[in-house]
Design a protein around this motif. Sequence first.
Motif, PDB file in Angstrom:
ATOM      1  N   VAL A  80       4.306   5.713  -5.510  1.00  0.00           N
ATOM      2  CA  VAL A  80       3.981   5.729  -7.097  1.00  0.00           C
ATOM      3  C   VAL A  80       3.158   6.869  -7.640  1.00  0.00           C
ATOM      4  CG1 VAL A  80       3.637   4.580  -9.042  1.00  0.00           C
ATOM      5  CG2 VAL A  80       5.203   3.433  -7.333  1.00  0.00           C
ATOM      6  N   GLY A  81       1.857   6.697  -6.852  1.00  0.00           N
ATOM      7  CA  GLY A  81       0.777   7.697  -6.974  1.00  0.00           C
ATOM      8  C   GLY A  81       1.304   9.241  -6.996  1.00  0.00           C
ATOM      9  N   TRP A 108       4.397  14.746 -11.725  1.00  0.00           N
ATOM     10  CA  TRP A 108       4.822  15.000 -12.969  1.00  0.00           C
ATOM     11  C   TRP A 108       4.100  16.197 -13.807  1.00  0.00           C
ATOM     12  CZ3 TRP A 108       8.859  14.124 -15.778  1.00  0.00           C
ATOM     13  CH2 TRP A 108       9.005  14.248 -17.058  1.00  0.00           C
ATOM     14  N   THR A 154       0.780  -1.139   0.112  1.00  0.00           N
ATOM     15  CA  THR A 154       0.177  -0.180  -0.088  1.00  0.00           C
ATOM     16  C   THR A 154       0.871   1.226   0.224  1.00  0.00           C
ATOM     17  OG1 THR A 154      -1.532  -1.245   1.337  1.00  0.00           O
ATOM     18  CG2 THR A 154      -1.914   1.034   1.122  1.00  0.00           C
ATOM     19  N   VAL A 208       2.472   1.676  -3.351  1.00  0.00           N
ATOM     20  CA  VAL A 208       1.447   2.125  -4.454  1.00  0.00           C
ATOM     21  C   VAL A 208       1.255   3.620  -4.226  1.00  0.00           C
ATOM     22  CG1 VAL A 208      -0.688   2.010  -5.252  1.00  0.00           C
ATOM     23  CG2 VAL A 208       0.635   0.061  -4.750  1.00  0.00           C
ATOM     24  N   ALA A 209       1.024   3.987  -2.890  1.00  0.00           N
ATOM     25  CA  ALA A 209       0.682   5.414  -2.659  1.00  0.00           C
ATOM     26  C   ALA A 209       2.167   6.480  -2.916  1.00  0.00           C
ATOM     27  CB  ALA A 209       0.732   5.778  -1.054  1.00  0.00           C
TER      28      ALA A 209
END
Lengths: 689, 175
Positions: free
Chosen positions: B25-26, B32, B19, B22-23
């Motif tokens: 990466v998000g 960006w 978790t 993923v957080a």
Amino acid sequence: MSGPSTYQPTNPALQWIEKRLPIIGLVHSSFVAYPTPRNLNYWWTFGGILSFMLGVQIVTGVILAMHYTPHVDMAFNSVESIVRDVNYGWLLRYLHSNGASMFFIAVYIHMLRGLYYGSYKAPREILWILGVIIYLLMMATGFMGYVLPWGQMSFWGATVITNLFSAIPYVGESIVTLLWGGYSVGNPTLNRFFSLHYLLPFVIAGVVVLHVWALHVAGQNNPAGVEPKTEKDTVPFTPYATIKDGFGMVCFMIFYAWFVFYIPNYLGDPDNYIMANPGVTPAHIVPEWYYLPFYAILRSIPSKLGGVIAMFSAIIVLAFLPWLDTAKTKSSKYRPLAKQFFWMFVVVAVLLGWLGGKPAEGIYIIAGRVLTFCYFAYFLIVLPILSRIETPRAIPNSIADDVLAKYGKKAVSAIVALVLAGGLMAGGTQKAEAADEHGGPTPPSLSWSFWGPVGKFDRGALQRGYKVYKEVCSTCHSMNLLHFRNLADEGGPGFTAAQAQAVASEIKVQDGPNDAGDMFERPGRLADPFPKPFPNENAARAANGGAYPPDLSLMAKARNYDRGFPQFVFDFFTQFQEKGPNYIDALLQGYVDPAPKDFALPQGAYYNKYFPGHAIKMPKPISDDQVTYDDGTPQKVENYAKDVATFLMWTAEPHLEARKRLGLQVMVFLIIFAFLMYFTKKKVWANAH
Amino acid sequence: MTTTSSAEHTRRDFLFVATGAVAAVGAAAAVWPLISQMNPDASTIAAGAPIEVDLAPIAEGQDIKVFWRGKPIYIMNRTKKQIDEARAVPVASLPDPQTDQARVKEGHDQWLVVIGICTHLGCIPIAHEGNYDGFFCPCHGSQYDSSGRIRQGPAPLNLPIPPYAFVSDSKIKIG
């Protein structure tokens, strides 16, 4: 934020800082150790969601301000160039414009939650009043932000709302002049609104700090409405509340992303894609959906000053709630009558919102008055009487008892209900513009290749549509926002750079002055905009019998027709966004000659089934075989119409394909993330039960 | 707190790490667009397309200043004397060694095309000034020779050459 912290860092560097500025202790006591009632449900996650939305609005807003020009001549086009030219500009703009709506959806849920569970009662009166102040600031900020794109609704919204102050006796006119900085809404108004729109979010952030401070002194209310008594009643904020808020936030983000990537203009007004024109008022002036209930109250009072007072009172009355509802029991869960009246109030508020989008005539005025009475009656009559006569049910002894009583209730169902409620609320409050009685039939819904989550433009249709535009439409209509380079853009008609250059060099562009001071002509370049058919509006009118052929760049987003209830609720789920192309297609095929006998056609006008009012100044622009298609598509008006509608959809939304592509990636990511957050939350909370 | 077996611990830890990852990466992906928007937008890039400059009006010993991508470009029609001076100097003695031949197009030796931005701190040097028949920067006294090479002062490098080509004998295309 509640008293000195007992937190002591072990790291010597942190200890050094902590002795001088106890900031880590502050964060620790406020957001880690802070005891939070263990029975909070998902309605309590909207506080965190609101903080997140404030952050999103500030970040995207600061970025948009880097590219925006607050000037009446340039504001509209600068917003369009953000959307068209800036890297990810379309994303940032849609995040910001839809973010405002999401902010209001979240704040309304947050307020209704407070209303239902009696969160305004002692000792939380100041906390509640600070919330009302934040809400007022949000309304002011949202209003001024809506003015900045300088579309028709921006301009006329600004005119109508600032004119509210002219109702003030004696000094009203002077105040309005002061607000405008002129004798009408103009450049000074736009400049100061921009400045204040940049300032107010930081004021909101400041009041939010006070709001959170007051919250952390009084402690959170909870669904049972009993204050925590022992340590068993609470859990530490981190990890319990953080992970739960986090999960709620991710679910909210999915809802938000649905708007941003798939229906970004669903909540907006098509008229705002027409540049502000101080000489023409749109047929229906409606504010953004989040002001509609108050707008309905304003209009239902048949006196200028009275309406303004009623509208502001509708918000101010909230601040007096702690003293209007004096019932000892906080939570409506244990107040059988209050609970029913609460839901009636919700219905009244939603209906008022729906009425706010309707024209002020006939039955709507009566209904508006009845509902306005109901709105105020809830606060001024129902709640004070209920607190005296109602017999509440027994409340639990402690929060721990409340948790034991209902342990095992499904969290998922709460979230599903939440998302559904959000969707319905958004759909239900969307302004349903009045069907113009002269509007005639609704344009048929065609099937478009660019519809839906993976929609793409049909390249052939775009190229044919461009040909039709160039050979037919462009003789009268301008296309100011398009440049030759756009023809080679990804997601467009698929020209190569060389082909686009060839198209550009067919025209002559005036440039200069040269060394001798003379203007000269040169062949067009990729960076040049599409040529205008007329040098100015007067020339265009003179050549077209007094009518001004509108610019076509945004036509596919600037035209609309009523879909009616409940159709527009379904449109939210089916991602229906193709009103503009449907209308354009229908209009081009909607000419009827001769006009129906009972219709008095004005001189120089033509009868069109789909044009509002039917009398259109544009003669039937195209007939079969007028434009040669090289790819074997039948040269029929219906194909011309559909192709040019497709082309105009692209000119209005050139990054549609990129939007949907990124949208799919974001959706997949968010859904995976939501699942992970849900299971993590379950694991974390397993320790607490 | 309930006691948990070690197997359950591993599974739980994996879930937490997944978790968190993923957080992260998000969050990184969300940053960006916020950074990317600062780069030149499509209209700026399109406006920075190559330009053509007619050299015919520039007499020997004269220079003109044109703008390309917002930068001043000096185009100098050098005299024989200027060329000879530039070629006479020993390359090894220069702070930024470069031959004059490498700084002009072959067969068009009289044409010097340089970006007129001082390599010290970005001021615009004045042409035909200084001790080297070239450029003199008024801000901090850097002096460039008739080939645009740094000879004296705080600037570290020669004046850069923009990308350009001769379309014909009297016309160049910059960019």
